[in-house]
Motif scaffolding. Structure first.
Motif, PDB file in Angstrom:
ATOM      1  N   THR A 115       0.836  -1.205   0.000  1.00 44.74           N
ATOM      2  CA  THR A 115       0.000   0.000   0.000  1.00 44.74           C
ATOM      3  C   THR A 115       0.866   1.249   0.000  1.00 44.74           C
ATOM      4  N   ALA A 116       1.929   1.243   0.813  1.00 46.42           N
ATOM      5  CA  ALA A 116       2.809   2.408   0.899  1.00 46.42           C
ATOM      6  C   ALA A 116       3.396   2.756  -0.460  1.00 46.42           C
ATOM      7  N   GLU A 117       3.831   1.747  -1.202  1.00 49.57           N
ATOM      8  CA  GLU A 117       4.402   1.996  -2.520  1.00 49.57           C
ATOM      9  C   GLU A 117       3.342   2.554  -3.464  1.00 49.57           C
ATOM     10  N   ALA A 118       2.145   1.984  -3.404  1.00 50.37           N
ATOM     11  CA  ALA A 118       1.060   2.440  -4.280  1.00 50.37           C
ATOM     12  C   ALA A 118       0.610   3.861  -3.948  1.00 50.37           C
ATOM     13  N   ALA A 119       0.713   4.242  -2.668  1.00 50.11           N
ATOM     14  CA  ALA A 119       0.256   5.568  -2.230  1.00 50.11           C
ATOM     15  C   ALA A 119       1.334   6.640  -2.372  1.00 50.11           C
ATOM     16  N   GLY A 120       2.506   6.270  -2.872  1.00 48.88           N
ATOM     17  CA  GLY A 120       3.553   7.265  -3.099  1.00 48.88           C
ATOM     18  C   GLY A 120       4.369   7.615  -1.879  1.00 48.88           C
ATOM     19  N   VAL A 121       4.424   6.720  -0.890  1.00 48.25           N
ATOM     20  CA  VAL A 121       5.236   6.970   0.311  1.00 48.25           C
ATOM     21  C   VAL A 121       6.712   7.080  -0.084  1.00 48.25           C
ATOM     22  N   HIS A 122       7.393   8.037   0.522  1.00 47.97           N
ATOM     23  CA  HIS A 122       8.804   8.260   0.181  1.00 47.97           C
ATOM     24  C   HIS A 122       9.747   7.312   0.909  1.00 47.97           C
ATOM     25  N   GLY A 123       9.285   6.741   1.999  1.00 47.56           N
ATOM     26  CA  GLY A 123      10.119   5.801   2.720  1.00 47.56           C
ATOM     27  C   GLY A 123       9.404   5.248   3.937  1.00 47.56           C
ATOM     28  N   VAL A 124       9.941   4.145   4.436  1.00 47.37           N
ATOM     29  CA  VAL A 124       9.360   3.441   5.590  1.00 47.37           C
ATOM     30  C   VAL A 124      10.470   3.243   6.609  1.00 47.37           C
ATOM     31  N   ILE A 125      10.140   3.448   7.881  1.00 47.92           N
ATOM     32  CA  ILE A 125      11.112   3.229   8.956  1.00 47.92           C
ATOM     33  C   ILE A 125      10.568   2.156   9.891  1.00 47.92           C
ATOM     34  N   ILE A 126      11.387   1.149  10.151  1.00 42.69           N
ATOM     35  CA  ILE A 126      11.015   0.065  11.056  1.00 42.69           C
ATOM     36  C   ILE A 126      12.105  -0.078  12.113  1.00 42.69           C
ATOM     37  N   PRO A 127      11.770  -0.633  13.280  1.00 42.61           N
ATOM     38  CA  PRO A 127      12.798  -0.826  14.314  1.00 42.61           C
ATOM     39  C   PRO A 127      13.819  -1.865  13.872  1.00 42.61           C
ATOM     40  N   PRO A 128      15.059  -1.754  14.362  1.00 46.53           N
ATOM     41  CA  PRO A 128      16.096  -2.725  13.981  1.00 46.53           C
ATOM     42  C   PRO A 128      15.981  -4.057  14.700  1.00 46.53           C
ATOM     43  N   ARG A 129      15.198  -4.115  15.789  1.00 48.98           N
ATOM     44  CA  ARG A 129      15.090  -5.342  16.579  1.00 48.98           C
ATOM     45  C   ARG A 129      13.652  -5.578  17.004  1.00 48.98           C
ATOM     46  N   ARG A 130      13.345  -6.836  17.307  1.00 50.43           N
ATOM     47  CA  ARG A 130      12.053  -7.267  17.852  1.00 50.43           C
ATOM     48  C   ARG A 130      10.862  -6.899  16.963  1.00 50.43           C
ATOM     49  N   ALA A 131      11.100  -6.868  15.674  1.00 52.95           N
ATOM     50  CA  ALA A 131      10.032  -6.595  14.713  1.00 52.95           C
ATOM     51  C   ALA A 131      10.360  -7.329  13.421  1.00 52.95           C
ATOM     52  N   ALA A 132       9.358  -7.560  12.604  1.00 50.54           N
ATOM     53  CA  ALA A 132       9.583  -8.219  11.317  1.00 50.54           C
ATOM     54  C   ALA A 132      10.455  -7.337  10.427  1.00 50.54           C
ATOM     55  N   GLY A 133      11.437  -7.951   9.781  1.00 49.33           N
ATOM     56  CA  GLY A 133      12.255  -7.242   8.806  1.00 49.33           C
ATOM     57  C   GLY A 133      11.822  -7.613   7.396  1.00 49.33           C
ATOM     58  N   ILE A 134      12.609  -7.196   6.408  1.00 51.88           N
ATOM     59  CA  ILE A 134      12.242  -7.474   5.020  1.00 51.88           C
ATOM     60  C   ILE A 134      12.798  -8.844   4.628  1.00 51.88           C
ATOM     61  N   THR A 135      12.042  -9.864   4.942  1.00 51.32           N
ATOM     62  CA  THR A 135      12.386 -11.247   4.631  1.00 51.32           C
ATOM     63  C   THR A 135      11.761 -11.645   3.287  1.00 51.32           C
ATOM     64  N   PRO A 136      12.150 -12.802   2.736  1.00 50.77           N
ATOM     65  CA  PRO A 136      11.489 -13.264   1.516  1.00 50.77           C
ATOM     66  C   PRO A 136       9.973 -13.365   1.653  1.00 50.77           C
TER      67      PRO A 136
END
Length: 250
Positions: A115-136
């Protein structure tokens, strides 16, 4: 680090964006080479990428829903947080940034990134730990939208401080918020914060937001899934910004 990306849309987007190092392409024996797969093979041919025809069972061992194709690539290329505001400047647009506080479910993360890509978001920030990362799994759930996005890993409290100093208004989604999202100034430099699937935003992150808002609920259920709520909020922000742009005198 190497990983396997499966599914025709994710594989196609990786080949198209050229952000990762690519090693080899696997295609299931007997798969009809038409449509998206034909485009994938055309990309592979132009890049002289090794293509191996393998038994479908070999792809089944990598992932469900592989659609007859798998690509071996380097790990996801996270961006520096400063690149996010640079992208907004390059596009001559007000920043629109998504912050995700401790999202755990790869499907939810992938849906929100799509959705973020479709809505034109310039970037996304996620925590470095204890959260899902960009996995396959997240790449697959996003249909490859991850490959077009700038995703940075950063302490969210520090990210909010940085954004506020840069003149970005930070709005957090919370079911208990005193204001509805219609009351938020969505047509300005904006960062939207979406919390964890169960507990929502952490207290420190919520406290740092400039404003907390909720989505009005008229039915019997009390709340929406984090990915759904975040997606609705992103589209409301996109529409508000488009309306403001339309209303500006030429």
């Amino acid at each position: 680090m190497r990983e396997w990306i499966t599914g025709r849309n994710p594989v196609f987007e990786i080949l198209q964006t050229r952000r990762r190092q690519i090693f080899r392409l696997l295609v299931a024996n007997g798969t009809e080479e038409k449509g998206k797969l034909a485009e994938i093979l055309s990309h592979a041919n132009r890049r002289r990428l090794p293509v191996q025809r393998v038994p479908r069972q070999q792809l089944d061992a990598l992932s469900e829903g592989h659609q007859g194709v798998a690509l071996e690539v380097s790990g996801y290329p996270y961006a520096d947080y400063s690149d996010i505001l640079k992208r907004a400047t390059q596009r001559q647009e007000m920043p629109l940034i998504l912050l995700l506080d401790m999202l755990q479910n790869p499907q939810n993360l992938g849906t929100l990134l799509r959705t973020a890509e479709a809505a034109g978001v310039h970037g996304v920030i996620i925590p470095p730990r204890r959260a899902a990362g960009i996995t396959p799994a997240v790449v697959h759930a996003s249909a490859g939208a991850t490959e077009h996005l700038l995703v940075a890993q950063m302490n969210l409290a520090q990210a909010i401080d940085w954004l506020q100093k840069a003149g970005v208004w930070v709005v957090g989604l919370s079911g208990e918020a005193p204001h509805t999202i219609q009351q938020a100034p969505l047509d300005r430099p904006l960062a939207l914060v979406v919390g964890n699937e169960g507990e929502g935003m952490r207290a420190l992150v919520a406290k740092k937001c400039d404003m907390l808002v909720n989505l009005p609920m008229r039915g019997q259920i009390e709340s929406l899934n984090a990915a759904v709520a975040g997606s609705i909020a992103l589209y409301l922000a996109m529409m508000a910004r488009q309306q403001t742009k339309k209303d500006k005198p030429a």
